[in-house]
Design a protein around this motif. Structure first.
Motif, PDB file in Angstrom:
ATOM      1  N   TYR A   1      -0.680   8.264   8.947  1.00 45.57           N
ATOM      2  CA  TYR A   1      -1.289   8.148   7.545  1.00 45.57           C
ATOM      3  C   TYR A   1      -2.524   8.139   7.185  1.00 45.57           C
ATOM      4  O   TYR A   1      -3.018   7.710   8.199  1.00 45.57           O
ATOM      5  CB  TYR A   1      -0.054   6.793   6.890  1.00 45.57           C
ATOM      6  CG  TYR A   1      -0.497   5.431   7.823  1.00 45.57           C
ATOM      7  CD1 TYR A   1      -1.646   4.754   7.518  1.00 45.57           C
ATOM      8  CD2 TYR A   1       0.338   5.082   8.681  1.00 45.57           C
ATOM      9  CE1 TYR A   1      -1.765   3.685   8.055  1.00 45.57           C
ATOM     10  CE2 TYR A   1      -0.109   3.917   9.348  1.00 45.57           C
ATOM     11  CZ  TYR A   1      -1.108   3.029   8.936  1.00 45.57           C
ATOM     12  OH  TYR A   1      -1.464   2.111   9.780  1.00 45.57           O
TER      13      TYR A   1
ATOM     14  N   PRO B   1       0.723  -1.151  -0.170  1.00 47.43           N
ATOM     15  CA  PRO B   1       0.022  -0.013   0.015  1.00 47.43           C
ATOM     16  C   PRO B   1       0.920   1.167  -0.049  1.00 47.43           C
ATOM     17  O   PRO B   1       0.528   2.326  -0.725  1.00 47.43           O
ATOM     18  CB  PRO B   1      -0.782   0.002   1.418  1.00 47.43           C
ATOM     19  CG  PRO B   1      -0.666  -1.539   1.719  1.00 47.43           C
ATOM     20  CD  PRO B   1       0.274  -2.088   1.023  1.00 47.43           C
ATOM     21  N   GLU B   2       1.943   1.272   0.585  1.00 45.54           N
ATOM     22  CA  GLU B   2       2.986   2.593   0.712  1.00 45.54           C
ATOM     23  C   GLU B   2       3.506   2.663  -0.310  1.00 45.54           C
ATOM     24  O   GLU B   2       3.937   3.918  -0.877  1.00 45.54           O
ATOM     25  CB  GLU B   2       3.920   2.331   1.857  1.00 45.54           C
ATOM     26  CG  GLU B   2       4.886   1.349   1.617  1.00 45.54           C
ATOM     27  CD  GLU B   2       4.533   0.026   2.295  1.00 45.54           C
ATOM     28  OE1 GLU B   2       5.302  -0.824   2.705  1.00 45.54           O
ATOM     29  OE2 GLU B   2       3.151  -0.326   2.585  1.00 45.54           O
TER      30      GLU B   2
ATOM     31  N   ARG C   1      -1.526   3.722   0.957  1.00 42.90           N
ATOM     32  CA  ARG C   1      -1.244   4.338   2.283  1.00 42.90           C
ATOM     33  C   ARG C   1      -0.579   5.515   1.974  1.00 42.90           C
ATOM     34  O   ARG C   1       0.619   5.378   1.271  1.00 42.90           O
ATOM     35  CB  ARG C   1      -0.452   3.284   3.171  1.00 42.90           C
ATOM     36  CG  ARG C   1      -0.149   3.614   4.579  1.00 42.90           C
ATOM     37  CD  ARG C   1       0.045   2.391   5.391  1.00 42.90           C
ATOM     38  NE  ARG C   1      -1.453   1.739   5.487  1.00 42.90           N
ATOM     39  CZ  ARG C   1      -1.258   0.327   5.872  1.00 42.90           C
ATOM     40  NH1 ARG C   1      -0.178  -0.283   6.460  1.00 42.90           N
ATOM     41  NH2 ARG C   1      -2.531  -0.383   6.227  1.00 42.90           N
TER      42      ARG C   1
ATOM     43  N   ASP D   1      -5.303   5.628   5.017  1.00 39.50           N
ATOM     44  CA  ASP D   1      -5.680   4.531   3.845  1.00 39.50           C
ATOM     45  C   ASP D   1      -6.750   5.008   3.112  1.00 39.50           C
ATOM     46  O   ASP D   1      -7.771   5.400   3.449  1.00 39.50           O
ATOM     47  CB  ASP D   1      -6.017   3.406   4.663  1.00 39.50           C
ATOM     48  CG  ASP D   1      -4.909   2.566   5.003  1.00 39.50           C
ATOM     49  OD1 ASP D   1      -3.717   2.799   4.834  1.00 39.50           O
ATOM     50  OD2 ASP D   1      -4.983   1.602   6.063  1.00 39.50           O
TER      51      ASP D   1
END
Length: 338
Positions: free
Chosen positions: A296, A264-265, A311, A298
């Protein structure tokens, strides 16, 4: 030698059984256990060295602190029951040395039952260390602590392991714990080791879907190999996202079914089209949902039948329902054979 090696996997995969086999608390039905060149178990040769003769230290999940003894007595006990028992002065020196290493020397006279969870964990460690073990075996020693204490104890454990140069085998089902502590990780599933590597390799270069899914959070995109570039470690994969330029750990043939894993990052979002928008690993979607998690955010962005999780830094304020641009670096997209 001098490294911390972690057995990581879900409950019931065989981590603790492996650790207990090394300790001599289980007898394997086959194979050998060899530590630093010394054979301590062999099914074929009928060798079984008793646990108390192996000179290994072990810390259990429950700590097994003796409640009727104070801190000093708990640590001194393994030395006092040794066949070749040291003298009183030597025992006191050894005990105070390890209590200082775990920062409990000022509590030597305190009742063991009056220690906090983190202090009890360090006391169990001190009791294992006082024997000057060739190998330290740790079975989920942080699992009984609350989240904040667990985090601080990770740093404490890491410091001690490196300062004292302890060869350590650590068992856990907690991925963040394994990534934070280990020099090397063996990921286990159904009684087998499925991948061994440094924490960064395990996280960034998973060899199969299980490892990618178990270690951290990831997005999976099903696809087929559109073209394979031999030599540069890259290939193109047709997915619901479009044709992606991805990293492939092993050569893949054209039309092979694969799944692309991307963390996700590593799914980058922007309200404007990326400056490098040359069509590679870039597309547009709409924000379906988002969750603020402090450090962060989402975002969920549907692409075809898939929903990508991204993210990002909380400075991105795009409202739900608004368009968003997605880009992913090729080296962060990993093709895994299906």
């Amino acid at each position: 030698a001098g490294k911390l090696f972690t057995l990581l996997g879900p409950s019931g995969c065989g981590k603790t059984t492996t650790l207990r086999s090394i300790a001599g608390l289980e007898r394997p039905t086959a194979g050998d256990v060899r530590v630093d060149g010394r054979l301590v178990f062999s099914a074929e040769q009928g060798i079984f060295v008793a646990p108390n003769q192996r000179n290994f230290g072990m810390v259990f999940q429950s700590y097994a602190i003796w409640p009727h003894m104070n801190v000093f007595q708990n640590v001194a006990f393994p030395l006092e029951v040794r066949r070749q028992r040291p003298g009183k002065v030597e025992i006191a020196e050894k005990v105070m040395r390890v209590l200082a290493a775990v920062q409990l020397d000022h509590l030597a006279e305190r009742d063991a039952t009056k220690l906090s969870g983190g202090q009890q964990q360090r006391l169990a460690l001190a009791r294992a260390l006082v024997m000057e073990p060739k190998l330290l075996l740790l079975d989920e020693p942080l699992s009984n602590l609350d989240a904040k204490l667990r985090q601080s104890m990770r740093f404490e454990l890491k410091r001690m392991q490196r300062e004292l140069n302890l060869t350590t085998i650590y068992v856990t089902h907690d991925q963040s714990e394994a990534l934070a502590l280990s020099h090397e990780i063996a990921v286990m599933n159904d009684g087998r080791i499925v991948q061994i590597g440094a924490p960064r390799d395990i996280y960034e270069r998973p060899k199969n879907r299980f490892v990618a899914d178990f270690v951290g959070t990831t997005n999976f995109l099903d696809g087929t190999v559109a073209s394979a570039n031999a030599g540069n470690g890259r290939c193109q994969v047709a997915t619901a996202f479009g044709v992606l330029d991805v990293q492939c750990g092993e050569p893949l043939r054209k039309d092979a079914a694969v799944v692309v894993s991307v963390r996700p990052e590593d799914v980058e979002l922007s309200e404007q089209a990326p400056a490098h928008a040359d069509g590679i690993n870039v597309c547009a979607g709409k924000v379906a949902a988002k969750a603020f998690l402090g450090e962060y955010l989402d975002f969920q962005v549907p692409i075809g039948d898939h929903t990508l999780l991204s993210r990002v830094h909380p400075s991105l304020r795009t409202p739900v329902g608004e368009p968003i641009h997605i880009s992913m670096k090729a080296e962060k997209c990993i093709a895994i054979p299906n």
